[in-house]
Structure formats: structure tokens, C-alpha cells
Design a protein around this motif. Structure first.
Motif, PDB file in Angstrom:
ATOM      1  N   GLY A 293       0.759  -1.044   0.183  1.00  0.00           N
ATOM      2  CA  GLY A 293       0.087  -0.042   0.100  1.00  0.00           C
ATOM      3  C   GLY A 293       1.008   1.382   0.099  1.00  0.00           C
ATOM      4  N   ASN A 294       0.188   2.394  -0.081  1.00  0.00           N
ATOM      5  CA  ASN A 294       0.926   3.652  -0.072  1.00  0.00           C
ATOM      6  C   ASN A 294      -0.491   4.750   0.231  1.00  0.00           C
ATOM      7  N   HIS A 295      -0.008   5.879   0.668  1.00  0.00           N
ATOM      8  CA  HIS A 295      -0.944   7.046   0.587  1.00  0.00           C
ATOM      9  C   HIS A 295      -0.275   8.239   0.887  1.00  0.00           C
ATOM     10  N   PRO A 296      -0.131   9.293  -0.285  1.00  0.00           N
ATOM     11  CA  PRO A 296       0.497  10.571  -0.191  1.00  0.00           C
ATOM     12  C   PRO A 296      -0.273  11.618   0.625  1.00  0.00           C
ATOM     13  N   GLY A 297       0.549  12.554   1.178  1.00  0.00           N
ATOM     14  CA  GLY A 297       0.305  13.531   1.841  1.00  0.00           C
ATOM     15  C   GLY A 297       1.232  14.912   1.523  1.00  0.00           C
ATOM     16  N   ILE A 298       1.050  15.747   0.859  1.00  0.00           N
ATOM     17  CA  ILE A 298       2.049  16.822   0.117  1.00  0.00           C
ATOM     18  C   ILE A 298       1.667  18.228   0.734  1.00  0.00           C
ATOM     19  N   ILE A 299       2.982  18.818   1.347  1.00  0.00           N
ATOM     20  CA  ILE A 299       2.704  20.063   1.899  1.00  0.00           C
ATOM     21  C   ILE A 299       3.924  20.836   1.364  1.00  0.00           C
ATOM     22  N   ASP A 300       3.915  22.194   1.423  1.00  0.00           N
ATOM     23  CA  ASP A 300       5.115  23.153   1.586  1.00  0.00           C
ATOM     24  C   ASP A 300       5.221  23.560   2.881  1.00  0.00           C
ATOM     25  N   TYR A 301       6.439  23.479   3.405  1.00  0.00           N
ATOM     26  CA  TYR A 301       6.590  24.017   4.673  1.00  0.00           C
ATOM     27  C   TYR A 301       7.956  24.994   4.792  1.00  0.00           C
ATOM     28  N   LYS A 302       8.108  26.017   5.119  1.00  0.00           N
ATOM     29  CA  LYS A 302       9.339  26.828   5.414  1.00  0.00           C
ATOM     30  C   LYS A 302      10.182  27.106   3.930  1.00  0.00           C
ATOM     31  N   GLY A 303       9.515  27.054   2.878  1.00  0.00           N
ATOM     32  CA  GLY A 303      10.245  27.194   1.610  1.00  0.00           C
ATOM     33  C   GLY A 303      10.530  25.420   0.950  1.00  0.00           C
ATOM     34  N   HIS A 304      10.070  24.629   1.737  1.00  0.00           N
ATOM     35  CA  HIS A 304      10.472  23.263   1.286  1.00  0.00           C
ATOM     36  C   HIS A 304       9.354  22.522   0.864  1.00  0.00           C
ATOM     37  N   SER A 305       9.335  21.505   0.053  1.00  0.00           N
ATOM     38  CA  SER A 305       8.262  20.544  -0.394  1.00  0.00           C
ATOM     39  C   SER A 305       8.529  19.235   0.160  1.00  0.00           C
ATOM     40  N   TYR A 306       7.346  18.500   0.612  1.00  0.00           N
ATOM     41  CA  TYR A 306       7.409  17.250   1.305  1.00  0.00           C
ATOM     42  C   TYR A 306       6.498  16.497   0.700  1.00  0.00           C
ATOM     43  N   VAL A 307       6.781  15.150   0.486  1.00  0.00           N
ATOM     44  CA  VAL A 307       5.814  14.182   0.168  1.00  0.00           C
ATOM     45  C   VAL A 307       5.798  13.045   1.494  1.00  0.00           C
ATOM     46  N   PHE A 308       5.027  13.042   2.037  1.00  0.00           N
ATOM     47  CA  PHE A 308       4.602  11.751   3.184  1.00  0.00           C
ATOM     48  C   PHE A 308       3.876  10.542   2.473  1.00  0.00           C
ATOM     49  N   GLY A 309       4.152   9.402   3.164  1.00  0.00           N
ATOM     50  CA  GLY A 309       3.785   8.354   2.724  1.00  0.00           C
ATOM     51  C   GLY A 309       4.024   7.141   3.757  1.00  0.00           C
ATOM     52  N   PHE A 310       3.844   5.896   3.712  1.00  0.00           N
ATOM     53  CA  PHE A 310       4.342   5.018   4.382  1.00  0.00           C
ATOM     54  C   PHE A 310       5.086   3.829   4.069  1.00  0.00           C
ATOM     55  N   ASN A 311       5.597   2.872   4.905  1.00  0.00           N
ATOM     56  CA  ASN A 311       6.055   1.627   4.199  1.00  0.00           C
ATOM     57  C   ASN A 311       5.995   0.753   5.677  1.00  0.00           C
ATOM     58  N   TYR A 312       6.433  -0.566   5.298  1.00  0.00           N
ATOM     59  CA  TYR A 312       6.260  -1.665   6.150  1.00  0.00           C
ATOM     60  C   TYR A 312       7.537  -2.153   7.045  1.00  0.00           C
ATOM     61  N   ARG A 313       8.335  -0.878   7.212  1.00  0.00           N
ATOM     62  CA  ARG A 313       9.788  -1.226   7.551  1.00  0.00           C
ATOM     63  C   ARG A 313       9.793  -2.002   8.971  1.00  0.00           C
ATOM     64  N   PHE A 314       9.075  -1.517   9.789  1.00  0.00           N
ATOM     65  CA  PHE A 314       9.102  -1.896  11.305  1.00  0.00           C
ATOM     66  C   PHE A 314       8.317  -3.280  11.357  1.00  0.00           C
ATOM     67  N   ASN A 315       7.454  -3.347  10.580  1.00  0.00           N
ATOM     68  CA  ASN A 315       6.706  -4.694  10.613  1.00  0.00           C
ATOM     69  C   ASN A 315       7.361  -5.833  10.069  1.00  0.00           C
ATOM     70  N   ASP A 316       8.248  -5.423   8.935  1.00  0.00           N
ATOM     71  CA  ASP A 316       9.035  -6.632   8.217  1.00  0.00           C
ATOM     72  C   ASP A 316      10.384  -6.962   9.195  1.00  0.00           C
ATOM     73  N   ALA A 317      10.945  -6.028   9.869  1.00  0.00           N
ATOM     74  CA  ALA A 317      11.779  -6.015  10.819  1.00  0.00           C
ATOM     75  C   ALA A 317      11.559  -7.141  11.914  1.00  0.00           C
ATOM     76  N   GLN A 318      10.160  -7.115  12.296  1.00  0.00           N
ATOM     77  CA  GLN A 318       9.700  -7.850  13.334  1.00  0.00           C
ATOM     78  C   GLN A 318       9.441  -9.493  12.953  1.00  0.00           C
TER      79      GLN A 318
END
Length: 468
Positions: free
Chosen positions: A251-276
Motif C-alpha cells: 500500500g501507499n498513501h500520499p500527503g503533500i505540503i510546502d513548509y518553510k520554503g521546502h516541499s515534502y511528500v509523506f507516505g508509509f512503508n512496512y519497514r518496522f513490521n518487516d523487521a519484526q
């Protein structure tokens, strides 16, 4: 409210992160989080997320969480700001899916997909609060959008002319206008023409005269795609991938903002689950990366979520109260491949009479706060607000790594109980400039040591501040 955590949510084994820890992605380690919905308001990023429960194998989601940051690296945990209990007419055991929050007229509106008992179809609901911290309250007492199979993943934005639009849907994209009250609709619900590679998780926004529709691209696995338009209502032209499909994430799910002159895209991964565990379980972790728009407004392809995180914007002032739950990274280990828990060392966060605080502190656990500015060295003491049923624990303050200079050690005495708070103080060695602070916990191995509410650098030695 019950404890925020039933465990430190399957963090990577400590062996994978030898000191000093440099990885800051995923950005939340004390809980499984997904469906990031960032909101910039009055100089702060408010990150609303859904929450995958620790026991989840498929989706088990019961509340919505809030984290804030002013530097994109250190995130303060504010706990649950809404839950299924916010909507007593909804199913109460599951289905608290992807949220989004928007401000209008001094109020904050949260749009969420939930389900109604006995129905296989979802509805969209709306809650309202007077502050971005909530608590959010049911605005209607009934659904905003009536039951339908496509009713998930709402996204909302207000156009330059004041008209608000709500989009949502899987596998089709739907749209409706919102009235100025933000809790009722205007006109018909419109089904949009099918977008190339669209699956779900739309994120609608306007920037520099362009309208954007980012989304989770066709499952499975999902990447992040996007489309653009000259109008808030489309037509939408597919522009390609922001992040390509990757087998590491169903899965994935974007969230995009501009903040203090920078642009960011948020999402998710399964890194911690896969480590466990080798078992794929729907336990996700929010991530973020910085990107730069092309001159024509298009978005270049981004690499898959890395572990480095983004650059810090600004510093932390330690001469003012720093909440213990303000965290860039924290530790735990779970080496069980079966998913059974064997926590050590670690911390959790909880909510109680003191508000949010760090709990289940274990020997060898630590919290990292990045970019702490000690200035010219005026600090004389390290002060911490703690609560403990028994004494014997301690907090080391180290600089820049787990083995860096130890500039203070605070002994934690018995305070009379796990929520009987007291501020203790200890001398601080001369410390100048900007450092990453490692708060390292010590005590009897294998047992929770104390609760930890806040810390601060004092400028004059003396008696501890008054107890709470």
C-alpha cells in the motif's frame, strides 16, 4: 484513555542500528501509523494519521493520531484526537481509516471514512474542533456522504474563490462541493473519469496556479502517482509517478505540503513490521521525503522511502520545556520472527493526568532529540519531570551518540507513584553549540523504571522546581 501503545510497535532489532543511530525514517517509532495527512497552520506541521493496532494482521484501526513538528525532524506525540467513539452511530471495533483535516473560519474539520454496523459499505463522516489538537466532535450525528463501496480516503481543499471541494474513492474518484459550513454538500456527487494508474488515497491541493491530485497508484504493490489540472474540478491529466510501484509495500498513501520554503511528500512503508516478522501484516509506518518541483510545476520521480529522513529546519530550544514525547528517534528491540513480543530496551507513550508522557522506560532504552541548541554554554542543570513508584533509575544526557560525552546523569528517586510527578535537577557539564541529545535510561534490567514527562536545561543551580 488507555495507553497509547500495547508495545513499542515492532521496531527494528537494536543490532540493525549500532550507535550512533542516524536513521530518522520512518518518523514515528512508538506506534504503527499510516495514511499521513499533514496540515500546515501558524508555522507548525500538524500530522494526522490513522493507527494500525499492534495485533493487526489485516486492517485493525480504531482511532486517529496527531503529531506536530516545527523542524520536520523532531515530532511531538499528542495522542488520539478522535476515535470511533467520536461517532457512536458507527461500527466501534474497526475501520477508522484515512483522515484529513482542514481549517476554516477558526475551526478545524476532520473528514474520515468509517463503516456502519451491519453494512458492507463505508460512509464519510465529519468531526469538528476549536483547535488543531482536538478533541474532535461529531459534527452531524450521521454520515456526510451516504454508504457506498467507494467511500474511503477523503481529501479536501479550499479553492482561491472560497469554494471547498471534497474528493474520495477506491477504485473510482468522486467529487462534491462543500458549503461554507464545511459540514454539508452543495450540488450533486460527480464521478470523475478514470485516471491512469489510480487506485485510492487521493490528495488534492492547489499550488502556484496548478491543481494536483496525488494518489496511491494501482495495487498491488502501490506506488504514488499524480495528475494535474487547470481547474479544481478537472479534467485531470495523468503526469506519471512520484514514486514507482515497489514490492516492499502493498500500500501507499500520499500527503503533500510546502513548509518553510521546502516541499515534502509523506507516505508509509512496512519497514518496522518487516523487521519484526516475515509475515505480511497491515502494520505501517509513516515516512517523509523532500522533493523539488520542476519549473513547469511537475513533480520529479522520487526514490523509494529511505532511512535517512529529511534535513532539520531550525533547532530545539532546551531552555524551554521540552516534552519527553518530542522524539526524532527512539529505541526498542524485538527479535522474534513470529511476532511474539520480547521488548528490551524501549519506551512507550501514554496519556494520563500529566497529559502525554513517556512510559515503559526500560534499561538501555533511549530517546534522540536532534538539533538542540545549547547556545554559548549558559546551561547549568538538567531538569526532568518524572514519576516513579520505586527509585533506582537514571537518565544520562549524552551528546551526538550513545557513546558520546555524558554531560549529565539524573538519578530518579521514588516519587510516590507512577503519576506522582516531581521535577528533579542535576548539574550539567559545560555544553555549547548545537548537538543531538541522547536521553539514555538505566536501571534494573527487564522492568519498567519510571515515567518521563518533560525535560529542560536550567541556567541556575538550585532546588528542584515544585512538584506537579
Amino acid at each position: 484513555m488507555r495507553s497509547m501503545l500495547t508495545g513499542l510497535c515492532a521496531l527494528l532489532a537494536t543490532a540493525l542500528f549500532p550507535a550512533p543511530v542516524s536513521a530518522d525514517n520512518p518518523i514515528i517509532q512508538t506506534l504503527f501509523t499510516a495514511d499521513p495527512a499533514p496540515l500546515v497552520h501558524n508555522g507548525t506541521v500538524y500530522l494526522y494519521t490513522s493507527h494500525d493496532e499492534e495485533e493487526a494482521r489485516n486492517f485493525v484501526m480504531r482511532d486517529w493520531r496527531l503529531y506536530t513538528s516545527t523542524d520536520m525532524v523532531n515530532w511531538t506525540d499528542h495522542g488520539a484526537v478522535a476515535s470511533l467513539k467520536t461517532f457512536p452511530w458507527a461500527r466501534q471495533d474497526n475501520d477508522a481509516w484515512a483522515p484529513q483535516v482542514i481549517e476554516r473560519g477558526g475551526k478545524f474539520y476532520m473528514y474520515v471514512p468509517i463503516s456502519v454496523a451491519g453494512s458492507p459499505k463505508n460512509v464519510l463522516a465529519v468531526a469538528v474542533a476549536d483547535t488543531p489538537y482536538g478533541p474532535f466532535k461529531d459534527a452531524l450525528g450521521h454520515p456526510l456522504i451516504a454508504p457506498a463501496r467507494d467511500n474511503i480516503d477523503p481529501t479536501v481543499a479550499i479553492d482561491g474563490d472560497g469554494q471547498a471541494y471534497l474528493y474520495w474513492g477506491n477504485p473510482d474518484l468522486w467529487r462534491v462541493k462543500l458549503n461554507p459550513d464545511m459540514i454539508s454538500t452543495a450540488g450533486p456527487i460527480v464521478k470523475m473519469p478514470r485516471l491512469t494508474d489510480y487506485q485510492e488515497g487521493p490528495w488534492f491541493y492547489r499550488r502556484a496556479g496548478h491543481y494536483y491530485m496525488a494518489f496511491a497508484s494501482t495495487c498491488c504493490p502501490e506506488g504514488i502517482g499524480y495528475a494535474m489540472s487547470d481547474h479544481a474540478t478537472g479534467p485531470w491529466q495523468y503526469k506519471g509517478s512520484i514514486m514507482d510501484h515497489d514490492k516492499r509495500s502493498s500500500g501507499n498513501h500520499p500527503g503533500i505540503i510546502d513548509y518553510k520554503g521546502h516541499s515534502y511528500v509523506f507516505g508509509f512503508n512496512y519497514r518496522f513490521n518487516d523487521a519484526q516478522t516475515r509475515e505480511h501484516r497491515e502494520r505501517r509506518s509513516v515516512t517523509v521525503t523532500e522533493f523539488h518541483y520542476n519549473k513547469d510545476g511537475t513533480i520529479p520521480m522520487q526514490p523509494w522511502w529511505d532511512t535517512v529522513g529529511v534535513k532539520q529546519l531550525g533547532t530545539i530550544d532546551p531552555f524551554r520545556r521540552v516534552e519527553a514525547e518530542t522524539i526524532a528517534w527512539t529505541s526498542a528491540s524485538d527479535t522474534s520472527a513470529s511476532g511474539a513480543h520480547n521488548w528490551a530496551p524501549g519506551v512507550r507513550t501514554a496519556k494520563g493526568a500529566a497529559g502525554m508522557y513517556v512510559t515503559h522506560v526500560l534499561d538501555g532504552g533511549y530517546i534522540i532529540v536532534r538539533g538542540v541548541d545549547f547556545g554559548t554554554g549558559a546551561g547549568k542543570s538538567f531538569d526532568a519531570t518524572i514519576a516513579a513508584a520505586t527509585g533506582g533509575g537514571a537518565i544520562d544526557l549524552r551528546l551526538d551518540s550513545l557513546t558520546g560525552p555524558r554531560v549529565a546523569t539524573l538519578a530518579v528517586p521514588a516519587t510516590g507513584g507512577p503519576e506522582t510527578w516531581r521535577t528533579e535537577t542535576t548539574p550539567l557539564a559545560r555544553t555549547r553549540g548545537v548537538h543531538d541529545v541522547f536521553l539514555v535510561f538505566h536501571g534494573k534490567p527487564g522492568e519498567p523504571l519510571f515515567n518521563f514527562d518533560a525535560w529542560q536545561i536550567g541556567t541556575a543551580r538550585g532546588k528542584p522546581r515544585a512538584s506537579r
